[in-house]
Scaffold this motif. Structure first.
Motif, mmCIF file in Angstrom:
data_model
loop_
_atom_site.group_PDB
_atom_site.id
_atom_site.type_symbol
_atom_site.label_atom_id
_atom_site.label_comp_id
_atom_site.label_asym_id
_atom_site.label_seq_id
_atom_site.Cartn_x
_atom_site.Cartn_y
_atom_site.Cartn_z
ATOM 1 N N ALA A 294 0.852 -1.204 0.000
ATOM 2 C CA ALA A 294 0.000 0.000 0.000
ATOM 3 C C ALA A 294 0.879 1.243 0.000
ATOM 4 N N CYS A 295 0.244 2.395 0.011
ATOM 5 C CA CYS A 295 0.975 3.675 0.038
ATOM 6 C C CYS A 295 0.454 4.531 1.202
ATOM 7 N N GLY A 296 1.312 5.407 1.694
ATOM 8 C CA GLY A 296 0.913 6.415 2.682
ATOM 9 C C GLY A 296 0.258 5.805 3.907
ATOM 10 N N SER A 297 -0.874 6.384 4.287
ATOM 11 C CA SER A 297 -1.562 5.903 5.490
ATOM 12 C C SER A 297 -2.010 4.449 5.342
ATOM 13 N N ALA A 298 -2.373 4.064 4.130
ATOM 14 C CA ALA A 298 -2.796 2.678 3.929
ATOM 15 C C ALA A 298 -1.627 1.732 4.214
ATOM 16 N N TYR A 299 -0.416 2.173 3.869
ATOM 17 C CA TYR A 299 0.794 1.405 4.202
ATOM 18 C C TYR A 299 0.936 1.309 5.735
ATOM 19 N N LEU B 208 -3.704 -5.787 -0.846
ATOM 20 C CA LEU B 208 -3.558 -4.396 -1.267
ATOM 21 C C LEU B 208 -4.516 -3.566 -0.432
ATOM 22 N N VAL B 209 -4.004 -2.535 0.207
ATOM 23 C CA VAL B 209 -4.874 -1.688 1.026
ATOM 24 C C VAL B 209 -4.963 -0.318 0.367
ATOM 25 N N SER B 210 -6.180 0.175 0.170
ATOM 26 C CA SER B 210 -6.320 1.474 -0.484
ATOM 27 C C SER B 210 -7.705 2.056 -0.204
ATOM 28 N N GLN B 211 -7.738 3.297 0.237
ATOM 29 C CA GLN B 211 -9.032 3.965 0.419
ATOM 30 C C GLN B 211 -9.708 4.136 -0.937
ATOM 31 N N SER B 212 -8.982 4.779 -1.869
ATOM 32 C CA SER B 212 -9.580 5.146 -3.156
ATOM 33 C C SER B 212 -9.761 3.941 -4.079
ATOM 34 N N GLY B 213 -8.886 2.954 -3.916
ATOM 35 C CA GLY B 213 -8.893 1.818 -4.838
ATOM 36 C C GLY B 213 -8.343 2.178 -6.205
ATOM 37 N N GLU B 214 -7.751 3.363 -6.329
ATOM 38 C CA GLU B 214 -7.247 3.817 -7.629
ATOM 39 C C GLU B 214 -5.769 4.194 -7.569
ATOM 40 N N THR B 215 -5.124 4.062 -6.432
ATOM 41 C CA THR B 215 -3.731 4.493 -6.318
ATOM 42 C C THR B 215 -2.875 3.715 -7.325
ATOM 43 N N ALA B 216 -2.189 4.459 -8.201
ATOM 44 C CA ALA B 216 -1.535 3.834 -9.359
ATOM 45 C C ALA B 216 -0.509 2.781 -8.944
ATOM 46 N N ALA C 62 -11.616 14.752 2.942
ATOM 47 C CA ALA C 62 -10.349 15.387 3.377
ATOM 48 C C ALA C 62 -9.185 14.601 2.790
ATOM 49 N N VAL C 63 -8.180 15.329 2.316
ATOM 50 C CA VAL C 63 -7.007 14.652 1.750
ATOM 51 C C VAL C 63 -6.345 13.775 2.814
ATOM 52 N N ALA C 64 -6.270 14.279 4.033
ATOM 53 C CA ALA C 64 -5.692 13.485 5.119
ATOM 54 C C ALA C 64 -6.719 12.450 5.562
ATOM 55 N N THR C 65 -6.395 11.198 5.362
ATOM 56 C CA THR C 65 -7.364 10.159 5.703
ATOM 57 C C THR C 65 -7.431 9.963 7.216
ATOM 58 N N SER D 231 2.580 10.811 12.769
ATOM 59 C CA SER D 231 3.560 11.765 12.250
ATOM 60 C C SER D 231 3.159 12.245 10.846
ATOM 61 N N LEU D 232 2.708 11.306 10.007
ATOM 62 C CA LEU D 232 2.267 11.693 8.653
ATOM 63 C C LEU D 232 1.072 12.651 8.741
ATOM 64 N N LYS D 233 0.136 12.317 9.635
ATOM 65 C CA LYS D 233 -1.063 13.160 9.765
ATOM 66 C C LYS D 233 -0.660 14.584 10.117
ATOM 67 N N LEU D 234 0.258 14.687 11.080
ATOM 68 C CA LEU D 234 0.666 16.016 11.544
ATOM 69 C C LEU D 234 1.373 16.783 10.431
ATOM 70 N N LYS D 235 2.350 16.140 9.786
ATOM 71 C CA LYS D 235 3.143 16.915 8.812
ATOM 72 C C LYS D 235 2.354 17.242 7.553
ATOM 73 N N GLU D 236 1.478 16.328 7.107
ATOM 74 C CA GLU D 236 0.810 16.603 5.831
ATOM 75 C C GLU D 236 -0.162 17.775 5.911
ATOM 76 N N ILE D 237 -0.737 18.002 7.100
ATOM 77 C CA ILE D 237 -1.692 19.118 7.161
ATOM 78 C C ILE D 237 -1.148 20.360 7.846
ATOM 79 N N SER E 120 -6.438 11.297 -4.386
ATOM 80 C CA SER E 120 -6.296 9.994 -5.025
ATOM 81 C C SER E 120 -5.102 10.088 -5.971
ATOM 82 N N VAL E 121 -4.059 9.312 -5.697
ATOM 83 C CA VAL E 121 -2.802 9.479 -6.433
ATOM 84 C C VAL E 121 -2.769 8.487 -7.597
ATOM 85 N N THR E 122 -3.252 8.959 -8.741
ATOM 86 C CA THR E 122 -3.437 8.050 -9.867
ATOM 87 C C THR E 122 -2.271 8.070 -10.850
HETATM 88 O O1 M6R Z 1 -6.341 5.866 -1.704
HETATM 89 P P1 M6R Z 1 -5.189 5.225 -1.016
HETATM 90 O O2 M6R Z 1 -5.530 4.717 0.349
HETATM 91 O O3 M6R Z 1 -4.532 4.159 -1.836
HETATM 92 O O4 M6R Z 1 -4.134 6.385 -0.803
HETATM 93 C C1 M6R Z 1 -2.868 6.116 -0.287
HETATM 94 C C2 M6R Z 1 -2.192 7.389 0.154
HETATM 95 O O5 M6R Z 1 -2.044 8.277 -0.918
HETATM 96 C C3 M6R Z 1 -2.962 8.088 1.282
HETATM 97 O O6 M6R Z 1 -3.144 7.258 2.380
HETATM 98 C C4 M6R Z 1 -2.192 9.358 1.742
HETATM 99 O O7 M6R Z 1 -1.006 9.000 2.366
HETATM 100 C C5 M6R Z 1 -3.070 10.211 2.653
HETATM 101 N N1 M6R Z 1 -3.020 11.566 2.215
HETATM 102 C C6 M6R Z 1 -2.639 10.230 4.062
HETATM 103 O O8 M6R Z 1 -3.496 10.989 4.843
#
Ligand code: M6R
Length: 601
Positions: free
Chosen positions: A294-299, A340-348, A392-395, A478-484, A597-599
């Motif tokens: 996964a990526c980011g918070s999902a990781y 695979l963990v993903s909120q959006s289900g579209e992370t490239a 919100a961008v920050a999950t 830490s990610l939550k704090l720095k990203e916002i 959503s990072v596509t």
């Molecule tokens: O949609 P996804 O869960 O695949 O996204 C993964 C990351 O881009 C996402 O968790 C990102 O790190 C968030 N902005 C964190 O708050």
């Protein structure tokens, strides 16, 4: 990330397109633009920055009934008006999400054919390619089919051709795209919120499918240009779920929804009995080890999952960031399940990791929020979290629901692998069922977290430390704090600090220490004392009371079964991050440079 909206129908298109762009704002963008057909000619208006800038330039009641709009998150070239979409070359005007990987070589060839480029974008190159192919092939569908054999990379295009001013074309590969219809006409969009004000019925376009939309007709073709019939989906959440509903920010609203999201997620798979878990997750028994990707918070939820599954279910777990995993040598076999963990289900990157595993014949499981997303559709097994629309961008709520799923599957696997005694299992099952109350109670204690945030928000850097699962939670906090808040923040394994990073600790440097794992608390306390001795301002987050006061501030969390602890522990840290960002007057829901959503890879 970039957003697409297009409309063709009986209504004037500009108000609908602008509304769609505003609904897509949450994805993150740095410029916006719109093209429409007026008196059989294409008119384009673009602007740098927010949609508010674009709105000042457009005339809402133009007699235009076909148009495309775009919010651009810069990849190739700066965020400026020239690089903003739509792009026009010859007879074609297009908007694009994704990245054309071989755009440089196509561009060189097209320059030799006499094409000149104004922007630095890969999109303008794709547009020129359509125009070039159209010179020898008047059938636009055939042009698009031919283009797919040349373009490499990810794309979702909205396309207008001035030769056919009564049609809107679209084609996708990897990047998401939906088609929708209301009583006035037809839409294309990168995401459901863009069309939700007009309709909740939509069609998902599959890779390499091409659609032609006319004002009262939609025709979809497969990659061989054979017509295909598609299922019409209904988006079941209300428009309300995509609005702030009285909260100052989406992030705050989504944090407050977490008790409900927890219940919705858990109750879908679990009715309080171990049999329900068996029914929901028995396929997991076919596997001996997991790769979580996964990526980011999902990781970060994967890191929590690893700790839980290894410690309480005795299953070896490897967790990897998707952008690395997709290109590395993998040592999986048929006994490995790739999760695979993903909120959006579209992370490239996550999607690419899934495809790699599938190509290698490895079974895949997706833990996803967005129903019908690419990752959900392509995985062998799917567990939907029931987080609803996360804007919100920050999950926050999706993270919590993903962790809840790892807690559920750990409980099940721990029972199956005989790692838990009957009495403990019985009380754990009861605790899972009633945890929402404790989530609510933790959220309601927000004043404690906010008052601590008020004391640290001016600091330039903030550290997080923890051991084991507490380290995994530190990573997310830490990610939550720095990203916002844009405050530099790093999470460390508590025992690792003295191998270098401790030199950064000086008088009043905030160190947020997480210590909930009873087996490791003593060790973490020693590390806390090391930073305290060097002047750190220690904020301790723990479920345990201590006799000594070796910290400066204390956030006491509710004691629950260790398999559930991380669900509770993250909440104060989400609220702390929120308040720090608020005090710093940051753009909380849409932090700079970020996309929901990072596509693109
Ligand atoms: O949609 P996804 O869960 O695949 O996204 C993964 C990351 O881009 C996402 O968790 C990102 O790190 C968030 N902005 C964190 O708050």
């Amino acid at each position: 990330m970039c957003g697409i909206i297009g409309y063709i129908g009986k209504d004037k298109c500009i108000p609908k397109i602008i509304h769609g762009l505003e609904a897509l704002e949450y994805r993150g963008y740095d410029s916006a633009g719109i093209s429409y057909i007026l008196n059989n000619k294409v008119k384009t208006i673009k602007s740098e920055g927010k949609i508010a800038n674009l709105k000042k330039l457009v005339t809402f009641d133009e007699n235009a009934y076909l148009g495309i709009g775009h919010t651009r998150w810069a990849t190739h070239g700066k965020a400026n008006k020239t690089n903003a979409h739509p792009h026009t070359v010859g007879k074609f005007t297009i908007v694009h999400n994704g990245i054309i990987e071989n755009y440089s070589e196509i561009k060189e060839k097209l320059i030799k054919e006499g094409y000149k480029f104004k922007s630095e974008t890969d999109t303008e190159v794709a547009c020129a390619l359509f125009d070039y192919l159209h010179k020898n092939e008047k059938d636009i569908l055939k042009v698009l089919k031919k283009a797919t054999s040349i373009l490499r990379g990810s794309y979702a295009f909205g396309i207008i051709c001035s030769d056919d001013p009564n049609s809107l074309y679209t084609i996708r590969n990897t990047s998401p795209l939906i088609i929708a219809t209301d009583k006035t006409g037809n839409f294309i969009a990168s995401d459901v919120p863009a069309i939700l004000k007009f309709t909740n019925k939509y069609i998902l376009l599959d890779d390499l499918e091409i659609a032609k939309l006319e004002k009262d007709n939609i025709t979809i073709y497969d990659k061989n240009l054979q017509k295909v019939k598609k299922t019409i989906n209904t988006f079941s959440q209300s428009f309300e779920s995509a609005t702030k509903n009285g909260y100052e920010h989406f992030m705050l609203k989504e944090i407050y929804e977490q008790d409900e999201v927890y219940n919705n997620t858990i109750n879908y798979y679990f009715d309080g009995t171990i049999e329900s878990l068996e029914n929901s997750f028995k396929y997991l028994n076919e596997f001996e080890k997991f790769d979580i990707v996964a990526c980011g918070s999902a990781y970060h939820t994967g890191l929590v999952g690893k700790y839980l599954l290894e410690n309480y279910a005795n299953i070896p777990v490897n967790v990897e960031v998707a952008s690395e995993y997709r290109y590395k040598k993998c040592f999986y076999d048929t006994k490995t399940l790739v999760i695979l963990v993903s909120q959006s289900g579209e992370t490239a990157d996550t999607l690419a990791a899934l495809r790699k595993a599938k190509e290698d014949g490895i079974k895949t499981l997706a833990i996803v929020n967005v129903v019908g997303s690419s990752i959900a559709r392509e995985a062998d097994y799917v567990i939907y979290i029931k987080a609803g629309c996360e804007i919100a961008v920050a999950t926050t709520k999706a993270y919590l629901a993903q962790v809840a799923i790892f807690s559920l599957i750990t409980t099940y696997s721990s029972y199956k692998n005989k790692q838990i005694k009957n009495d403990e299992l019985k009380s754990l099952l009861e605790e899972i069922k009633s945890l929402a109350n404790k989530i609510k109670e933790t959220i309601n204690n927000y004043k404690t977290y906010f008052s601590i945030a008020d004391k640290i928000y001016k600091n330039k850097q903030i550290f997080f430390i923890g051991r084991g699962i507490d380290y995994a939670i530190s990573m997310e906090a830490s990610l939550k704090l720095k990203e916002i808040s844009y405050i530099n923040s790093v999470a460390y394994q508590a025992g690792e600090l003295k191998h270098g990073t401790i030199s950064l600790i000086e008088k009043n440097t905030p160190v947020i220490a997480i210590a909930t794992d009873k087996n490791l608390i003593e060790k973490t306390i020693s590390n806390i004392k090391e930073v305290k001795a060097r002047g750190a301002n220690v904020i301790l987050v723990s479920n345990t009371d201590f006799k000594d006061k070796f910290y400066d501030e204390f956030i006491k969390t509710i004691n629950v079964h260790p398999i559930l602890e991380s669900i509770i522990t993250i909440i104060p840290l989400q609220l702390l991050a929120y308040q720090v960002a608020k005090n710093n007057e940051c753009n909380i829901d849409k932090p700079r440079n970020l996309a929901k959503s990072v596509t693109v890879e």
